[in-house]
Design a protein around this motif. Structure first.
Motif, PDB file in Angstrom:
ATOM      1  N   ARG A 200       0.775  -1.296  -0.117  1.00  0.00           N
ATOM      2  CA  ARG A 200      -0.061   0.022   0.034  1.00  0.00           C
ATOM      3  C   ARG A 200       0.873   1.277   0.006  1.00  0.00           C
ATOM      4  O   ARG A 200       0.537   2.197  -0.679  1.00  0.00           O
ATOM      5  CB  ARG A 200      -1.207   0.178   1.313  1.00  0.00           C
ATOM      6  CG  ARG A 200      -1.921  -1.282   0.852  1.00  0.00           C
ATOM      7  CD  ARG A 200      -2.878  -0.827   2.249  1.00  0.00           C
ATOM      8  NE  ARG A 200      -3.847  -2.236   2.282  1.00  0.00           N
ATOM      9  CZ  ARG A 200      -4.711  -2.551   1.599  1.00  0.00           C
ATOM     10  NH1 ARG A 200      -5.245  -1.404   0.786  1.00  0.00           N
ATOM     11  NH2 ARG A 200      -5.418  -3.639   1.650  1.00  0.00           N
ATOM     12  N   VAL A 201       1.952   1.259   0.722  1.00  0.00           N
ATOM     13  CA  VAL A 201       2.786   2.503   0.726  1.00  0.00           C
ATOM     14  C   VAL A 201       3.561   2.480  -0.649  1.00  0.00           C
ATOM     15  O   VAL A 201       3.657   3.574  -0.944  1.00  0.00           O
ATOM     16  CB  VAL A 201       3.876   2.163   1.769  1.00  0.00           C
ATOM     17  CG1 VAL A 201       5.135   2.957   1.921  1.00  0.00           C
ATOM     18  CG2 VAL A 201       3.140   2.282   3.235  1.00  0.00           C
ATOM     19  N   LEU A 202       4.196   1.415  -1.143  1.00  0.00           N
ATOM     20  CA  LEU A 202       4.834   1.375  -2.440  1.00  0.00           C
ATOM     21  C   LEU A 202       3.859   1.691  -3.593  1.00  0.00           C
ATOM     22  O   LEU A 202       4.331   2.571  -4.399  1.00  0.00           O
ATOM     23  CB  LEU A 202       5.292   0.023  -2.770  1.00  0.00           C
ATOM     24  CG  LEU A 202       6.188  -0.404  -3.838  1.00  0.00           C
ATOM     25  CD1 LEU A 202       7.522   0.417  -3.542  1.00  0.00           C
ATOM     26  CD2 LEU A 202       6.332  -1.959  -3.963  1.00  0.00           C
ATOM     27  N   ARG A 203       2.661   1.553  -3.546  1.00  0.00           N
ATOM     28  CA  ARG A 203       1.636   1.911  -4.425  1.00  0.00           C
ATOM     29  C   ARG A 203       1.289   3.286  -4.583  1.00  0.00           C
ATOM     30  O   ARG A 203       0.869   3.979  -5.603  1.00  0.00           O
ATOM     31  CB  ARG A 203       0.374   1.079  -4.389  1.00  0.00           C
ATOM     32  CG  ARG A 203      -0.943   1.847  -4.431  1.00  0.00           C
ATOM     33  CD  ARG A 203      -2.216   0.987  -4.156  1.00  0.00           C
ATOM     34  NE  ARG A 203      -2.768   1.329  -2.747  1.00  0.00           N
ATOM     35  CZ  ARG A 203      -3.801   0.700  -2.392  1.00  0.00           C
ATOM     36  NH1 ARG A 203      -4.552  -0.099  -3.182  1.00  0.00           N
ATOM     37  NH2 ARG A 203      -4.371   0.989  -1.082  1.00  0.00           N
ATOM     38  N   ASN A 204       1.778   4.099  -3.573  1.00  0.00           N
ATOM     39  CA  ASN A 204       1.391   5.369  -3.478  1.00  0.00           C
ATOM     40  C   ASN A 204       2.579   6.244  -3.129  1.00  0.00           C
ATOM     41  O   ASN A 204       2.945   7.019  -2.344  1.00  0.00           O
ATOM     42  CB  ASN A 204       0.482   5.666  -2.167  1.00  0.00           C
ATOM     43  CG  ASN A 204      -0.104   7.022  -2.174  1.00  0.00           C
ATOM     44  OD1 ASN A 204      -0.160   7.826  -3.130  1.00  0.00           O
ATOM     45  ND2 ASN A 204      -0.744   7.668  -0.902  1.00  0.00           N
ATOM     46  N   GLN A 205       3.479   6.076  -4.078  1.00  0.00           N
ATOM     47  CA  GLN A 205       5.041   6.531  -4.237  1.00  0.00           C
ATOM     48  C   GLN A 205       5.789   6.346  -2.945  1.00  0.00           C
ATOM     49  O   GLN A 205       6.564   7.523  -2.446  1.00  0.00           O
ATOM     50  CB  GLN A 205       4.656   8.194  -4.280  1.00  0.00           C
ATOM     51  CG  GLN A 205       3.915   8.832  -5.551  1.00  0.00           C
ATOM     52  CD  GLN A 205       4.759   8.578  -6.714  1.00  0.00           C
ATOM     53  OE1 GLN A 205       5.813   7.976  -6.810  1.00  0.00           O
ATOM     54  NE2 GLN A 205       4.016   8.923  -7.898  1.00  0.00           N
ATOM     55  N   GLY A 206       5.496   5.397  -2.083  1.00  0.00           N
ATOM     56  CA  GLY A 206       6.286   5.308  -0.861  1.00  0.00           C
ATOM     57  C   GLY A 206       6.016   6.047   0.265  1.00  0.00           C
ATOM     58  O   GLY A 206       6.701   6.313   1.054  1.00  0.00           O
ATOM     59  N   MET A 207       4.527   6.609   0.091  1.00  0.00           N
ATOM     60  CA  MET A 207       4.173   7.498   1.096  1.00  0.00           C
ATOM     61  C   MET A 207       3.382   7.126   2.156  1.00  0.00           C
ATOM     62  O   MET A 207       2.356   6.572   1.827  1.00  0.00           O
ATOM     63  CB  MET A 207       3.426   8.685   0.355  1.00  0.00           C
ATOM     64  CG  MET A 207       3.021   9.930   1.087  1.00  0.00           C
ATOM     65  SD  MET A 207       2.611  11.254   0.096  1.00  0.00           S
ATOM     66  CE  MET A 207       0.859  10.805  -0.440  1.00  0.00           C
ATOM     67  N   ARG A 210       1.416  12.224   4.411  1.00  0.00           N
ATOM     68  CA  ARG A 210       1.679  13.039   3.310  1.00  0.00           C
ATOM     69  C   ARG A 210       3.137  13.796   3.202  1.00  0.00           C
ATOM     70  O   ARG A 210       3.613  14.398   4.156  1.00  0.00           O
ATOM     71  CB  ARG A 210       0.671  14.300   3.519  1.00  0.00           C
ATOM     72  CG  ARG A 210       0.667  15.247   2.335  1.00  0.00           C
ATOM     73  CD  ARG A 210      -0.594  16.079   2.468  1.00  0.00           C
ATOM     74  NE  ARG A 210      -1.653  15.615   1.646  1.00  0.00           N
ATOM     75  CZ  ARG A 210      -2.286  15.712   0.757  1.00  0.00           C
ATOM     76  NH1 ARG A 210      -1.839  16.588  -0.209  1.00  0.00           N
ATOM     77  NH2 ARG A 210      -3.301  14.927   0.202  1.00  0.00           N
ATOM     78  N   TYR A 211       3.591  13.518   2.222  1.00  0.00           N
ATOM     79  CA  TYR A 211       4.960  14.224   1.643  1.00  0.00           C
ATOM     80  C   TYR A 211       6.139  13.567   2.674  1.00  0.00           C
ATOM     81  O   TYR A 211       7.113  14.157   2.906  1.00  0.00           O
ATOM     82  CB  TYR A 211       4.936  15.720   1.523  1.00  0.00           C
ATOM     83  CG  TYR A 211       3.877  16.231   0.714  1.00  0.00           C
ATOM     84  CD1 TYR A 211       3.869  15.429  -0.647  1.00  0.00           C
ATOM     85  CD2 TYR A 211       2.936  17.137   1.039  1.00  0.00           C
ATOM     86  CE1 TYR A 211       2.809  15.905  -1.422  1.00  0.00           C
ATOM     87  CE2 TYR A 211       1.871  17.389  -0.113  1.00  0.00           C
ATOM     88  CZ  TYR A 211       1.846  16.811  -1.328  1.00  0.00           C
ATOM     89  OH  TYR A 211       1.093  17.229  -2.097  1.00  0.00           O
ATOM     90  N   SER A 212       5.770  12.387   3.188  1.00  0.00           N
ATOM     91  CA  SER A 212       6.943  11.832   4.016  1.00  0.00           C
ATOM     92  C   SER A 212       6.971  10.394   3.337  1.00  0.00           C
ATOM     93  O   SER A 212       6.021   9.534   3.482  1.00  0.00           O
ATOM     94  CB  SER A 212       6.601  11.923   5.573  1.00  0.00           C
ATOM     95  OG  SER A 212       7.080  10.651   5.937  1.00  0.00           O
ATOM     96  N   TYR A 213       8.315  10.061   2.764  1.00  0.00           N
ATOM     97  CA  TYR A 213       8.460   8.926   2.067  1.00  0.00           C
ATOM     98  C   TYR A 213       9.152   7.988   2.590  1.00  0.00           C
ATOM     99  O   TYR A 213      10.259   8.439   3.205  1.00  0.00           O
ATOM    100  CB  TYR A 213       9.073   9.371   0.548  1.00  0.00           C
ATOM    101  CG  TYR A 213       8.093  10.377   0.000  1.00  0.00           C
ATOM    102  CD1 TYR A 213       6.940  10.142  -0.355  1.00  0.00           C
ATOM    103  CD2 TYR A 213       8.590  11.648   0.025  1.00  0.00           C
ATOM    104  CE1 TYR A 213       6.121  11.071  -1.059  1.00  0.00           C
ATOM    105  CE2 TYR A 213       7.962  12.512  -0.568  1.00  0.00           C
ATOM    106  CZ  TYR A 213       6.524  12.421  -1.501  1.00  0.00           C
ATOM    107  OH  TYR A 213       6.034  13.406  -1.929  1.00  0.00           O
ATOM    108  N   GLU A 214       8.574   6.583   2.718  1.00  0.00           N
ATOM    109  CA  GLU A 214       9.235   5.601   3.323  1.00  0.00           C
ATOM    110  C   GLU A 214      10.452   4.916   2.575  1.00  0.00           C
ATOM    111  O   GLU A 214      11.289   4.279   3.030  1.00  0.00           O
ATOM    112  CB  GLU A 214       8.453   4.474   3.930  1.00  0.00           C
ATOM    113  CG  GLU A 214       8.142   4.784   5.400  1.00  0.00           C
ATOM    114  CD  GLU A 214       7.003   3.878   5.877  1.00  0.00           C
ATOM    115  OE1 GLU A 214       6.357   4.125   6.662  1.00  0.00           O
ATOM    116  OE2 GLU A 214       7.096   2.652   5.373  1.00  0.00           O
ATOM    117  N   VAL A 215       9.988   4.788   1.220  1.00  0.00           N
ATOM    118  CA  VAL A 215      10.581   3.998   0.342  1.00  0.00           C
ATOM    119  C   VAL A 215      10.653   4.708  -1.178  1.00  0.00           C
ATOM    120  O   VAL A 215       9.469   5.263  -1.258  1.00  0.00           O
ATOM    121  CB  VAL A 215      10.143   2.429   0.168  1.00  0.00           C
ATOM    122  CG1 VAL A 215      10.904   1.709   1.351  1.00  0.00           C
ATOM    123  CG2 VAL A 215       8.780   2.576  -0.099  1.00  0.00           C
TER     124      VAL A 215
END
Ligand SMILES: *Cc1c(COP(=O)(O)O)cnc(C)c1O
Length: 368
Positions: A200-207, A210-215
């Motif tokens: 779910r995180v990967l599918r949404n730009q790793g976000m 909001r505007y904090s990216y994990e991968v």
């Protein structure tokens, strides 16, 4: 003309209109509703909707952490998306020959390809029947490998009563011609909550927030409009499968004994959902496979050849750094099937009379 595929999504109209009126078009509540229904159908705790079957495969392999130096074993007899997804991760592809009975990887051939670098087995449940999961799942477990099921064509199929996509990580396609379609779309099924979360995180730009990216991620999201198209089909999935099974049975009874033609088998313990009804036209048939395609077209019967070549047998894949030297002759079963296979219409839009017509025209064309 009786077409090889037909799509009927008219009963999605009210849900699509509901989305249009809501003003929420990108991933939202309708996608969540679609995911819940899909997870129920696949018998898994989680379903993650994405925007294609290709995205489902690519996101899954990425979420599992596959990359350069890792090896994935798959079928040489599949749609190119299976291969492209592995290549996109940087991993190396190894192929295992198929069996003539289920058109899917032979577990013994898979075992022979396992090396210390193997990380995943990626069987393809071709035409709507699962691969031999009774052997592949224990093989993956024994060697501590991921099992990623390319179930693009097999929504609702079962092995020993368990749905496709519930043995390993299930990757489904919702492309226009698939048994359940949203036009374009895909779904990943899993019981692993942590993997579902990563997807779910990967599918949404790793976000995550909001505007904090994990991968480093991607946009694999499904739209609300697409989800709305798919929901009514999941509601009546049993009916859609029953219609395909009825048509397949009628074809098999009618075509039995046609000289040179072998009807497809539903193997014991497997419930086939007949994405394609694929016969084999042997060397002793009155017409060669390609001649039969032309003859049936002239007689008003649409057919398909899935697939006319092994998946790696194209110039763009020759001497590919992620595809160790392979030749057609390494896969004699799959190679022969590419020359003999022919899919006949089996979709739920066919009437009993249509199936009778298909049977009659095929039998006549082959001199039965
Ligand atoms: C359709 C299909 C895919 C890819 O799905 P898309 O939704 O077209 O990206 C992958 N594998 C197989 C076996 C397919 O039939």
């Amino acid at each position: 003309m009786i077409p090889i595929t037909a799509v009927d999504v008219r009963d999605a109209e009210s849900l699509v209109v509901e989305v249009l009126r809501s003003g929420t078009l990108a991933q939202g509540p309708m996608v969540a509703r679609f995911e819940d229904a899909f997870a129920r159908a696949a018998g898994t705790a989680h379903a993650v909707a994405v925007n294609s079957g290709s995205a489902a495969l690519t996101a899954t392999l990425r979420a599992l952490g596959l990359g350069p130096g890792d090896e994935v074993i798959t079928s040489p007899f599949t749609f190119v998306a299976t291969l492209n997804a592995i290549l996109a991760t940087g991993a190396t592809v190894r192929f295992a020959d198929i069996t003539r009975e289920d058109f899917a990887v032979d577990p013994d051939a898979v075992a022979a390809e396992i090396t210390p670098d193997t990380r995943a087995i990626l069987p393809v449940h071709l035409y709507g029947q699962t691969a031999d999961l009774g052997k592949l799942a224990p093989l993956a477990e024994e060697h501590e490998l991921y099992l990623v099921e390319d179930a693009a064509q097999a929504v609702g199929a079962t092995f020993a009563g368990r749905p496709a996509g519930s043995f390993g990580v299930g990757c489904f396609s919702l492309y226009a011609t698939k048994n359940v379609t949203t036009g374009e779309g895909g779904v990943i099924t899993t019981d692993d909550a942590e993997l579902a979360d990563r997807l779910r995180v990967l599918r949404n730009q790793g976000m995550r927030t909001r505007y904090s990216y994990e991968v480093p991620g991607h946009n694999y999201r499904m739209s609300e409009l697409h989800a709305a198209v798919g929901i009514p089909q999941l509601d009546k999935l049993d009916e859609l499968i029953a219609a395909r099974r009825r048509n397949a049975r009628q074809l098999s009874v009618g075509l039995a004994g046609t000289p040179g033609l072998a009807v497809p088998a539903e193997l014991p313990g497997r419930e086939h959902v007949w994405h394609q009804y694929s016969v084999l036209i042997g060397p002793h048939a009155m017409l060669a496979r390609d001649e039969l395609v032309a003859e049936l077209a002239a007689r008003g019967i649409g057919t398909g050849v899935y697939y006319p070549k092994l998946v790696f047998d194209h110039d763009c894949f020759r001497e590919h750094p992620q595809i160790p030297a392979v030749s057609r002759q390494d896969f004699p079963v799959a190679l022969k099937v590419t020359e003999e296979v022919l899919s006949l219409p089996v979709h739920p839009g066919l009437s009993e009379a249509d199936v009778d017509t298909i049977v009659r025209e095929v039998r006549e064309a082959l001199g039965a």
